[in-house]
Design an enzyme around this catalytic site. Sequence first.
Site, PDB file in Angstrom:
ATOM      1  N   SER A   1      47.480  39.755  37.926  1.00  0.00           N
ATOM      2  CA  SER A   1      47.523  40.079  39.347  1.00  0.00           C
ATOM      3  C   SER A   1      47.195  41.545  39.563  1.00  0.00           C
ATOM      4  CB  SER A   1      48.912  39.758  39.919  1.00  0.00           C
ATOM      5  OG  SER A   1      48.934  39.907  41.318  1.00  0.00           O
ATOM      6  N   ASP A   2      46.511  41.824  40.669  1.00  0.00           N
ATOM      7  CA  ASP A   2      46.187  43.203  41.009  1.00  0.00           C
ATOM      8  C   ASP A   2      46.188  43.338  42.524  1.00  0.00           C
ATOM      9  OD1 ASP A   2      45.163  45.878  39.867  1.00  0.00           O
ATOM     10  OD2 ASP A   2      43.776  45.464  41.513  1.00  0.00           O
ATOM     11  N   GLN A   3      46.551  44.509  43.008  1.00  0.00           N
ATOM     12  CA  GLN A   3      46.658  44.700  44.448  1.00  0.00           C
ATOM     13  C   GLN A   3      46.074  46.039  44.869  1.00  0.00           C
ATOM     14  OE1 GLN A   3      50.489  45.769  46.508  1.00  0.00           O
ATOM     15  NE2 GLN A   3      50.325  43.674  47.266  1.00  0.00           N
TER      16      GLN A   3
ATOM     17  N   GLY B   1      44.873  40.110  44.192  1.00  0.00           N
ATOM     18  CA  GLY B   1      44.147  39.170  43.349  1.00  0.00           C
ATOM     19  C   GLY B   1      45.124  38.448  42.447  1.00  0.00           C
TER      20      GLY B   1
END
Length: 201
Positions: A77-79, A114
């Site tokens: 996960s990425d933000q 994501g």
Amino acid sequence: MTHSFSALQGYTLVLASTSPFRKNLLTRLGLPFETVAPNVDETPLVNETPEALVKRLSILKAQAVQALYANALIIGSDQVAILDGQIIGKPHTHDNAVQQLSKASGNTVSFLTGLCLLNTATTQYQVEIVPFTVVFRALTTAQIENYLQLEQPYHCAGSFRSESLGITLMEAMRGDDPNALVGLPLMRLIRLLENEGVRLI
């Protein structure tokens, strides 16, 4: 309550992150899981859009620990936060955080998260981009300073933590899954897990 291991259909569930906030969120699903720190360069590519960035990095984070597991479902996960079309990163310093929150004051900040679920047995992955929007209150200089002294969110995108005192900065929140704002959209993750045969209820 913790689900039995059989709920995972023999897979090991892995969170490719050492974020305590993502870990706490994933714990809510009641599934046993491991955490591993992915070694990924998070620098945006030239002319890369925020959507492309979070999608690419969430996939790379899952793939970065893929070799460690033969039969696992890995969550990457990425933000990013976006204000006036510009990506807002982690401030790292007090002065940068003051600048970020001063710009956010009275404005709308968009967050894109994501989410990737990688099956190491098949090497196939599912990937989603989950949006969430925060409308900030008009903040005084004193409010910004007080908040930063109390919270010290210098390693958080946008200089605030929604799961604690960051809520005092907000006028409104808009989106399908409030967990996305913390960095792990659980509602979307549940659907991805179900696609892999994992049933939570």
